[in-house]
Design a protein around this motif. Structure first.
Motif, short mmCIF file in Angstrom:
data_model
loop_
_atom_site.label_atom_id
_atom_site.label_comp_id
_atom_site.label_asym_id
_atom_site.label_seq_id
_atom_site.Cartn_x
_atom_site.Cartn_y
_atom_site.Cartn_z
N LYS A 115 -0.72 -8.48 2.29
CA LYS A 115 0.31 -9.51 1.50
C LYS A 115 1.28 -8.76 1.82
O LYS A 115 1.87 -9.68 1.80
CB LYS A 115 -0.12 -10.16 0.94
CG LYS A 115 -1.57 -11.17 0.26
CD LYS A 115 -1.35 -12.18 -0.72
CE LYS A 115 -2.97 -13.10 -0.52
NZ LYS A 115 -3.58 -13.26 -0.22
N ILE A 116 1.57 -7.87 0.66
CA ILE A 116 2.73 -6.94 0.97
C ILE A 116 2.64 -6.34 2.59
O ILE A 116 4.00 -6.87 2.66
CB ILE A 116 1.95 -5.65 0.09
CG1 ILE A 116 2.18 -6.11 -1.64
CG2 ILE A 116 3.44 -4.79 0.61
CD1 ILE A 116 1.92 -5.32 -1.90
N GLN A 117 1.96 -6.52 3.34
CA GLN A 117 2.00 -5.59 4.54
C GLN A 117 2.67 -6.98 5.03
O GLN A 117 3.39 -6.60 6.32
CB GLN A 117 0.99 -5.02 5.27
CG GLN A 117 0.62 -3.60 4.46
CD GLN A 117 1.72 -1.80 4.59
OE1 GLN A 117 2.24 -2.84 5.59
NE2 GLN A 117 1.01 -2.06 4.05
N THR A 118 2.50 -7.85 5.25
CA THR A 118 2.59 -9.05 5.82
C THR A 118 4.32 -9.45 5.61
O THR A 118 5.18 -10.00 6.52
CB THR A 118 1.54 -10.55 5.43
OG1 THR A 118 0.90 -9.81 5.87
CG2 THR A 118 2.30 -11.46 6.35
N TYR A 119 4.38 -9.60 3.71
CA TYR A 119 5.68 -9.52 3.55
C TYR A 119 6.79 -8.92 4.35
O TYR A 119 7.59 -8.46 5.30
CB TYR A 119 6.28 -10.08 2.77
CG TYR A 119 7.93 -9.68 1.84
CD1 TYR A 119 7.93 -10.99 1.98
CD2 TYR A 119 7.64 -7.87 1.58
CE1 TYR A 119 9.68 -10.23 1.86
CE2 TYR A 119 9.50 -7.91 0.40
CZ TYR A 119 10.21 -9.25 0.92
OH TYR A 119 11.31 -9.46 0.89
N LEU A 120 6.30 -6.94 4.49
CA LEU A 120 7.29 -7.05 4.89
C LEU A 120 7.45 -6.44 6.55
O LEU A 120 8.19 -5.67 7.47
CB LEU A 120 6.79 -4.77 4.46
CG LEU A 120 7.08 -4.62 3.00
CD1 LEU A 120 6.25 -3.31 2.38
CD2 LEU A 120 8.26 -4.40 2.95
N VAL A 141 3.86 -12.17 -4.49
CA VAL A 141 4.26 -11.66 -5.97
C VAL A 141 3.20 -12.59 -6.90
O VAL A 141 2.75 -12.03 -7.57
CB VAL A 141 5.47 -12.88 -6.27
CG1 VAL A 141 5.69 -12.78 -7.99
CG2 VAL A 141 6.39 -11.93 -5.50
N GLU A 142 2.54 -14.06 -6.42
CA GLU A 142 1.38 -13.85 -6.51
C GLU A 142 0.04 -13.63 -6.77
O GLU A 142 -0.73 -13.36 -8.32
CB GLU A 142 1.14 -16.02 -5.99
CG GLU A 142 2.30 -16.74 -6.26
CD GLU A 142 2.35 -16.56 -7.75
OE1 GLU A 142 1.39 -17.16 -8.32
OE2 GLU A 142 3.58 -17.78 -8.22
N GLN A 143 0.01 -13.09 -5.78
CA GLN A 143 -1.30 -12.02 -6.00
C GLN A 143 -1.06 -11.09 -6.61
O GLN A 143 -1.94 -10.30 -6.95
CB GLN A 143 -1.82 -11.51 -4.54
CG GLN A 143 -3.21 -11.22 -4.08
CD GLN A 143 -4.12 -11.30 -4.32
OE1 GLN A 143 -4.19 -12.35 -4.22
NE2 GLN A 143 -5.07 -10.56 -5.68
N SER A 183 10.47 -15.51 5.14
CA SER A 183 9.53 -14.47 4.63
C SER A 183 9.30 -15.08 3.60
O SER A 183 8.61 -14.52 2.66
CB SER A 183 9.87 -13.61 5.21
OG SER A 183 11.81 -12.68 3.94
N ALA A 184 10.06 -15.84 2.84
CA ALA A 184 9.73 -16.48 1.38
C ALA A 184 8.40 -16.84 1.53
O ALA A 184 7.38 -16.31 -0.38
CB ALA A 184 10.90 -17.69 1.22
N ASP A 185 7.40 -17.65 2.16
CA ASP A 185 5.81 -17.66 2.14
C ASP A 185 5.34 -16.80 1.39
O ASP A 185 4.38 -16.32 0.64
CB ASP A 185 5.38 -18.65 2.72
CG ASP A 185 6.45 -20.34 3.15
OD1 ASP A 185 6.49 -20.20 1.84
OD2 ASP A 185 6.06 -20.48 3.88
N LEU A 241 12.59 -8.58 -5.37
CA LEU A 241 12.64 -9.23 -4.06
C LEU A 241 12.67 -11.12 -3.73
O LEU A 241 13.60 -11.45 -3.54
CB LEU A 241 12.17 -9.14 -3.06
CG LEU A 241 12.14 -7.42 -2.60
CD1 LEU A 241 11.02 -6.75 -1.49
CD2 LEU A 241 13.58 -7.02 -2.06
N ASP A 242 12.29 -11.43 -4.87
CA ASP A 242 11.28 -13.20 -5.19
C ASP A 242 13.17 -13.75 -5.95
O ASP A 242 13.62 -14.61 -5.51
CB ASP A 242 10.39 -12.85 -6.32
CG ASP A 242 10.19 -14.95 -5.92
OD1 ASP A 242 10.26 -15.35 -4.74
OD2 ASP A 242 9.80 -15.21 -6.89
N SER A 243 13.57 -12.40 -6.74
CA SER A 243 14.75 -13.27 -7.22
C SER A 243 15.30 -13.22 -7.02
O SER A 243 16.85 -14.07 -6.86
CB SER A 243 14.24 -12.60 -9.63
OG SER A 243 15.01 -11.38 -8.95
#
Length: 745
Positions: free
Chosen positions: A141-146, A164-166, A156-158, A67-69
């Motif tokens: 963090k995954i739930q915040t992104y989703l 991804v970092e975590q 939602s980039a941040d 997803l990040d790429s």
């Protein structure tokens, strides 16, 4: 149904306990195996689940990098939607699986199968806690992104960058913790499997050892029991082979037991008896009636409510004749005595023990003794008659008896094949036999009377039989033989009493053997009596003979003969009345005065006997009936004989009930001789003719004194033979008078 034998549970208590313990060991081993199998299955599920969590964690990290790429790509594109969906599913799966692994809960795989996870030890708990700690840092963090990943209006980039970092930091810790957890669970499962295998081996070894001990112990017990059973069976066989009586057991179905005495085969006369049905063994050898009674008798023996002593008195096989059906001449009919005894098992009737004895010799001895006793009684009876009756009357009886026998024998020898001829022979024999019986009954010679009555029963049966054949007359020869034998006996007894004087009737005394059936040709009975024929002149001589009763001095008895004859008739009438339950008085003013010619003495005597019997049996009423009719209880019979110069008149009159002509009509209709309408048309004369016909009687039941319809038939025949006349006069309820006229010439 056969009775189930009672089993002694105490004897098999050790066997039952041993088998129960053996089964308990096997059951415990099976239960342990089932439990350990379930435990291994749960450990396997735990390993699978930890691997699945590890795989899911790798998939989450991969999807985050993807997803990040791909950031900036249209969120509605299939690729982005597929990745987001997979990320959401794996996130939820890791969360639920981590909770189940940590707490030992229930999980459901992708195919819908449900598994229970085991509780893990402390070391595994530490690995799960470490993995869960890293996951708790990544999962929010995954739930915040989703939450806003597919919303183009919200950047939602941040959130994605933070996830991804975590993930880069947590994925290594999560994988290491899950790997350690998998190793711990695997090692634990391997230790458990080793323990299970050891316990199973020990359990199987223990069970096998116990089984060997069990087999050894009980094989030894079985050998001891077999030895005891063999010894008991051998003793039983020795007893069964030694006893002289027949012993066997019967079950409820009347089946003979497998063990029975060897003597039973010889007593019953059958080679195979074990297991056979008792009724089949007896069928055809005893009467069907006795066979049916035997079945009912044994059923009552099995009835616990019936007392054994009471039912034993009803034993139908007590001294029963067993007929030989084997066709062997060596085996004769024999008398067997069966005794039945109950065999109890506790309080239940288990079997019936049957004891059989061959009592043929005892029965034959009893029969011989009974025959000798009967002969002694008969001789005493005859001696009593000889000593109490005028010798002239005795001589007349002997002569008449032999003449009757000779006449019946000649009738039997006469050819005749048509029904008319055979019926004529039957009537003629019936008359002679009835006349003979009348004279014997008058002298109280019951042996003669019994034989003659039995013969009359057979003759009466032949009358009612319908179709006759010559062979039907053959059995009568036996009765003639018995009668002639008795006649010779009484004559011999008379000779023994009178040792010093010759017998009064040599020709009659020297009668030889009895009538014997020679042949039956074309239904013609040819019987003969090989004896001296008694002529009419000889009969006359016999009737006036004398017997020396005083040491060789001849005494003329003619002076007392008439008084004795009156006494003879009075006793005769009184005896019949006693048997019939009546009271009579015989009167005669002329019998002692009449000088009856020798050739008429016999017919007048026979007719008088028949008329007196008829008056007592059919005329005189019982005392109660006479009392109800206003008559004296004692009936009166008048017997008169008059010499009218050219002929003799015999009159017998009673003050009884008279001739009931309506009763004669009813009886004729009842017997089918006439229809009711035809019977009503008959005149009194016609009814009298029927009354004098052979075989017809108004008496309901035949007995020694009457009821066979022969007495009046004899009178009619005698009157006809002597060209006489017969007159009957009767008033209903008042009297009946018979007048017989016989010419002297």
């Amino acid at each position: 149904m056969a009775t189930t034998p009672h089993v002694d549970n105490k004897r098999y208590q050790g066997l039952i306990v041993s088998i129960a313990l053996f089964l308990s060991l096997i059951g415990a081993l099976l239960a342990f195996t089932f439990y350990t199998s379930n435990l291994l299955e749960r450990n396997t599920a735990l390993i699978d689940q930890t691997n699945q969590v590890a795989n899911s964690a790798q998939a989450v990290i991969k999807d985050l990098f993807d997803l990040d790429s791909s950031y900036g790509e249209d969120t509605k594109s299939p690729h982005i939607q597929r990745v987001l969906s997979r990320l959401e599913q794996n996130t939820a799966l890791i969360t639920s699986s981590m909770t189940a692994i940590e707490q030992g809960g229930t999980i459901t795989d992708a195919e819908g199968n449900t598994y229970d996870l085991p509780n893990i030890d402390s070391k595994a708990q530490a690995n799960v806690a470490a993995a869960n700690e890293q996951w708790q840092a990544l999962e929010p963090k995954i739930q915040t992104y989703l939450k806003d990943a597919d919303n183009v209006m919200v950047p939602s980039a941040d959130a994605l960058t933070q996830a991804v970092e975590q993930a880069k930091t947590s994925s290594l810790f999560i994988n290491d913790s899950l790997d350690n957890l998998t190793k711990d669970v695997f090692n634990s499962a391997e230790r458990q499997a080793t323990t299970i295998r050891l316990i199973q081996v020990l359990g199987v070894a223990a069970i096998f050892t116990y089984f060997l001990i069990f087999v050894f112990f009980f094989v030894r017990r079985l050998r001891e029991t077999d030895a005891e059973a063999f010894a008991a069976r051998r003793e039983t066989q020795e007893i069964m082979q030694t006893v002289n009586t027949g012993l066997f057991l019967l079950d409820k179905d009347l089946n003979i037991g497998q063990q029975h005495s060897r003597a039973l085969n010889d007593i019953i006369g059958a080679d195979r008896l074990a297991g056979e049905n008792f009724t089949n063994v007896l069928r055809g050898r005893i009467s069907d009636k006795d066979l049916k009674t035997t079945q009912q008798f044994i059923e009552q023996l099995y009835n616990p409510r019936v007392k054994e002593k009471l039912v034993d008195s009803l034993n139908p096989l007590h001294k029963v004749m067993l007929h030989n059906t084997a066709g062997s001449k060596a085996l004769n009919n024999r008398f067997l005595d069966f005794k039945f005894s109950r065999v109890y098992d506790n309080k239940d009737i288990a079997r019936i023990l049957v004891n059989v004895n061959d009592v043929s010799d005892a029965v034959y001895l009893e029969q011989r003794l009974e025959k000798e006793r009967s002969q002694n009684d008969m001789q005493i009876e005859m001696l009593t008659t000889i000593l109490n009756v005028n010798p002239k009357i005795i001589n007349e009886f002997i002569t008449n008896t032999q003449m009757h026998i000779e006449k019946m024998n000649n009738i039997l020898k006469n050819p005749g094949s048509s029904q008319y001829e055979l019926e004529g022979k039957l009537k003629a024999i019936y008359r002679e036999m009835h006349s003979l019986k009348g004279e014997a009954s008058a002298l109280k010679l019951h042996s003669f009377t019994k034989i003659a009555s039995d013969a009359e029963d057979k003759l009466h049966a032949l009358q009612n039989q319908g179709q006759l054949s010559g062979n039907d007359f053959l059995p009568l020869a036996v009765h003639l033989d018995d009668l002639l034998s008795l006649s010779n006996t009484i004559a011999t007894l008379g000779e023994r009493i009178n040792r010093s004087a010759p017998a009064p009737a040599p020709a009659a005394m020297q009668a030889a053997t009895a009538p014997t059936p020679l042949a039956a040709d074309n239904d013609i009975v040819k019987n003969s009596v090989s004896k001296t024929v008694v002529t009419e002149s000889q009969a006359a001589n016999h009737s006036i003979g004398s017997i020396d009763m005083n040491g060789g001095q001849d005494i003329d008895l003619d002076g007392d003969a008439e008084d004795d004859r009156l006494s003879f008739y009075k006793d005769f009438a009184k005896d019949i009345a006693t048997r019939q339950g009546k009271q009579v008085q015989l009167k005669s003013n002329t019998l002692t005065q009449a000088d009856i010619p020798a050739h008429l003495a016999k017919p007048i005597k026979e007719i008088s006997i028949q008329l007196l019997r008829n008056a007592v049996v059919h005329g005189i009423e019982t005392p109660s009936t006479r009392h109800s009719a206003g008559k004296a209880a004692v009936g009166t019979i008048d017997l008169e004989v008059k010499d009218n110069g050219s002929d003799f008149t015999l009159m017998v009159q009673d003050d009884g009930q008279g001739i009931n002509y309506d009763g004669i009509r009813t009886k004729l209709s009842k017997e089918g001789r006439f229809s009711a309408e035809e019977a009503n048309q008959l005149s009194q004369g016609d009814l009298l003719k029927q009354l004098f016909s052979s075989g017809f009687s108004t008496k309901e039941h035949a007995d020694e004194d009457g009821g066979r319809g022969v007495g009046l038939d004899i009178i009619k025949a005698q009157v006809k033979d002597y060209d006489g006349k017969l007159n009957v006069n009767s008033e209903l309820g008042q009297m009946t008078r018979f007048v017989i006229t016989l010419p002297k010439a």
